[in-house]
Design a protein around this motif. Structure first.
Motif, short mmCIF file in Angstrom:
data_model
loop_
_atom_site.label_atom_id
_atom_site.label_comp_id
_atom_site.label_asym_id
_atom_site.label_seq_id
_atom_site.Cartn_x
_atom_site.Cartn_y
_atom_site.Cartn_z
N LEU A 1 -16.18 7.91 2.91
CA LEU A 1 -15.99 7.54 1.50
C LEU A 1 -14.50 7.55 1.13
CD1 LEU A 1 -18.95 9.49 -0.16
CD2 LEU A 1 -18.80 7.03 0.23
N ALA A 2 -13.76 8.49 1.69
CA ALA A 2 -12.31 8.54 1.43
C ALA A 2 -11.64 7.27 1.95
CB ALA A 2 -11.70 9.77 2.07
N ARG A 3 -12.06 6.79 3.14
CA ARG A 3 -11.49 5.55 3.68
C ARG A 3 -11.84 4.36 2.79
NH1 ARG A 3 -12.43 8.16 8.73
NH2 ARG A 3 -14.60 7.44 8.84
N LEU A 4 -13.08 4.32 2.34
CA LEU A 4 -13.50 3.21 1.49
C LEU A 4 -12.76 3.23 0.15
CD1 LEU A 4 -17.36 3.20 2.09
CD2 LEU A 4 -15.59 1.92 3.29
N LYS A 5 -12.55 4.41 -0.38
CA LYS A 5 -11.81 4.52 -1.64
C LYS A 5 -10.40 3.96 -1.50
CE LYS A 5 -10.43 7.77 -5.24
NZ LYS A 5 -10.45 9.19 -5.70
N THR A 6 -9.77 4.25 -0.37
CA THR A 6 -8.42 3.72 -0.12
C THR A 6 -8.43 2.19 -0.08
OG1 THR A 6 -7.80 5.70 1.12
CG2 THR A 6 -6.49 3.71 1.51
N ILE A 7 -9.45 1.62 0.57
CA ILE A 7 -9.56 0.16 0.63
C ILE A 7 -9.71 -0.43 -0.76
CG2 ILE A 7 -11.09 -1.73 1.37
CD1 ILE A 7 -11.66 -0.09 3.90
N VAL A 8 -10.60 0.16 -1.55
CA VAL A 8 -10.84 -0.35 -2.91
C VAL A 8 -9.57 -0.26 -3.74
CG1 VAL A 8 -12.11 0.08 -5.05
CG2 VAL A 8 -13.32 0.13 -2.85
N GLU A 9 -8.86 0.85 -3.66
CA GLU A 9 -7.63 1.01 -4.44
C GLU A 9 -6.57 0.00 -4.01
OE1 GLU A 9 -6.78 5.11 -3.77
OE2 GLU A 9 -8.04 5.80 -5.46
N GLU A 10 -6.46 -0.28 -2.71
CA GLU A 10 -5.49 -1.25 -2.22
C GLU A 10 -5.85 -2.65 -2.70
OE1 GLU A 10 -5.45 -0.72 1.99
OE2 GLU A 10 -4.08 1.01 1.92
N ARG A 11 -7.11 -2.99 -2.63
CA ARG A 11 -7.53 -4.32 -3.03
C ARG A 11 -7.46 -4.51 -4.54
NH1 ARG A 11 -11.61 -7.69 0.23
NH2 ARG A 11 -10.58 -9.10 -1.21
N ASN A 12 -7.56 -3.41 -5.27
CA ASN A 12 -7.49 -3.51 -6.73
C ASN A 12 -6.12 -4.01 -7.20
OD1 ASN A 12 -8.50 -3.00 -9.46
ND2 ASN A 12 -7.06 -1.29 -9.49
N ARG A 13 -5.08 -3.79 -6.41
CA ARG A 13 -3.74 -4.20 -6.81
C ARG A 13 -3.62 -5.71 -7.00
NH1 ARG A 13 -0.99 -0.57 -2.02
NH2 ARG A 13 -1.55 1.48 -2.87
N ASP A 14 -4.40 -6.46 -6.22
CA ASP A 14 -4.30 -7.92 -6.29
C ASP A 14 -5.58 -8.57 -6.79
OD1 ASP A 14 -1.68 -7.89 -5.11
OD2 ASP A 14 -2.63 -7.52 -3.18
N SER A 15 -6.46 -7.78 -7.38
CA SER A 15 -7.76 -8.29 -7.80
C SER A 15 -7.76 -8.66 -9.28
CB SER A 15 -8.85 -7.25 -7.53
OG SER A 15 -10.09 -7.66 -8.06
N ALA A 16 -8.39 -9.79 -9.60
CA ALA A 16 -8.54 -10.16 -11.01
C ALA A 16 -9.51 -9.22 -11.70
CB ALA A 16 -9.04 -11.60 -11.12
#
Length: 502
Positions: free
Chosen positions: A347-362
């Motif tokens: 879950l910690a790894r997935l959270k990191t992915i979501v946070e990174e993708r949020n930077r460029d997400s509409a």
């Protein structure tokens, strides 16, 4: 510090209202249908009921949108014979405030004011009924800012059914068949009573709303009473559903789509191979109709791969009106075998992915935290700052048969049943012997097996921020309803599988 133009007209934010609570005045949210309500707005304080000093309520009632700040200050200070500078110093912190603020009241009491409370009146709004139904002279004589439990409830959640379109492996709900559900005619009477009581929150739960046979009529009745429920569904949306919702002025909806991999959904939800296609077609219909869409994927061991998360984000990002995607780890269930957990490390790894993708997400992408075991010292530091338990304090939960309980996930546990709205009014239930006795639950009633039996902070805890009954029975079992929440520093070791493994 922000620059405030005294020549502008300011008005109490239409997201908020004053409400009488017998001997008190509270500030709370306005009924959602009375303003442009987005349940995810970050410029307002959501779901609250704060007592305020009656003199402050009176002061803020001058901000009805018809006068400039300079004119308001002149009118108020001349009528009330108070110092102009003192008046301005009182209201300045409440103009466009980014966060809630504390205002001094009396006898070293401070009262909270929600964020963005006074706003520039750019739309010509007039709020000439800010103290509607409030007997201010009476309140000034009897108010008590120390009270915790509201004299008039502020929220009601209707669990309309126990029927679902899926059979989720992680389902936390108790879903018995209801032979005698609360009739729609009676629900209409309760909605009208809630409206007359100026209750701002009436929401829906289930089961799934779209499997409730009279959902159209129910939503229409709610809209007639200025209620705008938050709709969450796992049902595939059809064109007729979209048209019905649009006709009722509903523009926000939450879909619970856990994955865009059909095989994963079949394992998690026990659906067939057509389900995913039907849900995505419904999502497209909602998108084309301009709905504000939130998607809440639940994460289990079946869909916790990095590939699955990225594919879900890619697919949902293709819909321009998907505004928010809130990934949520599956929580503990009293009614299902808990074999579906992911792991904390994954879950910690997935959270990191979501946070990174949020930077460029509409869309706004978020990953909800999950509960973890804490040391006694961690619990000692955090517990005094826990959220208030609102069940039987601010509101209540209506089961499909009309029985009333404190909150969701307590269901028909007999200890928590407050009344029966088949035969009681809202206020009769709220003031019933059972409801009041549960609020006044005494240490003498606690069994010897519970650490609460000998706790020196029992009264301050139980009639302050409160003990989370739901967490207590999740951690220790329904028979141990008088145990503390596992977050309490005096809580015993947890016996249920409520924590996600490492």
């Amino acid at each position: 510090m922000q620059t405030i133009d005294v020549n502008l007209k300011y008005v109490v934010n239409p997201a908020y209202k004053f409400k009488g609570d017998c001997v008190n005045v509270i500030i709370t949210n306005n009924n959602p249908a009375r303003y442009d309500a987005d349940p995810y707005r970050d410029d307002i304080t959501n779901s609250f009921a704060w007592r305020t000093h009656p003199d402050l309520a009176y002061l803020f009632s001058y901000f009805d949108g018809t006068r400039t700040l300079d004119e308001t200050a002149t009118l108020f200070t001349e009528r009330e014979n108070v110092d102009r500078q003192r008046f301005l110093e009182s209201v300045f912190p409440c103009i466009g405030n980014d966060e809630p603020v504390l205002i001094p009241a009396y006898n070293r009491h401070w009262v909270p004011i929600p964020k963005n409370f006074l706003i520039p009146n750019t739309g010509g709004l007039v709020r000439d009924n800010l103290l509607h139904k409030i007997n201010l002279p009476f309140v000034r004589k009897h108010f008590d800012l120390k009270e915790v439990r509201l004299r008039v409830p502020n929220s009601m959640t209707l669990m309309v059914n126990t029927d679902c379109a899926t059979d989720c492996v992680y389902c936390y709900a108790d879903k018995p068949k209801i032979p005698h559900p609360l009739p729609l005619k009676r629900i209409r009477e309760l909605l009208r009573e809630a409206y007359e009581l100026e209750m701002p929150y009436v929401d829906l739960d289930g089961g799934d709303l779209f499997l409730y046979p009279e959902w159209r009529e129910l939503l229409s009745d709610m809209r007639a009473c200025d209620y705008l429920p938050n709709i969450s569904t796992k049902c595939p949306i059809t064109e007729s559903i979209v048209e019905e919702l649009k006709s009722l002025g509903i523009r926000h909806i939450q879909l619970s789509l856990d994955s865009v991999d059909s095989a994963e959904l079949q394992k998690m939800l026990h659906v067939d191979d057509r389900y995913l296609g039907n849900v995505l077609r419904g999502l497209q219909l909602l998108n084309e109709a301009g709905f504000n869409i939130t998607v809440k994927p639940v994460i289990t061991r079946y869909n916790d791969s990095e590939m699955s998360i990225n594919r879900t984000i890619d697919t949902l990002s293709s819909f321009e009106n998907v505004r928010r995607v809130n990934f949520t780890p599956a929580d503990f269930s009293q009614f299902k075998p808990v074999t579906y957990y992911s792991t904390r490390s994954q879950l910690a790894r997935l959270k990191t992915i979501v946070e990174e993708r949020n930077r460029d997400s509409a869309a706004e992408l978020s990953f909800q935290s999950h509960s973890e075991p804490q040391t006694v010292e961690q619990r000692r530091q955090k517990y005094p700052f826990r959220p208030i338990c609102s069940g039987n304090v601010h509101g209540f939960f209506v089961l499909p048969d009309g029985k009333v309980t404190l909150c969701e996930q307590l269901y028909w546990h007999p200890f928590f049943l407050l009344g029966d709205l088949n035969r009681q009014s809202i206020m009769e239930m709220w003031n019933s012997e059972k409801a009041l006795s549960l609020w006044n639950f005494s240490q003498e009633e606690v069994r010897d097996a519970s650490p609460c039996k000998t706790c020196g902070e029992f009264d301050a805890c139980r009639r302050g921020l409160g003990n989370c009954w739901r967490q207590a029975i999740s951690a220790y079992g329904p028979e141990n309803h008088d145990f503390p929440s596992p977050d309490c520093p005096k809580a015993p070791p947890v016996v249920k599988n409520i924590y996600i493994p490492l």
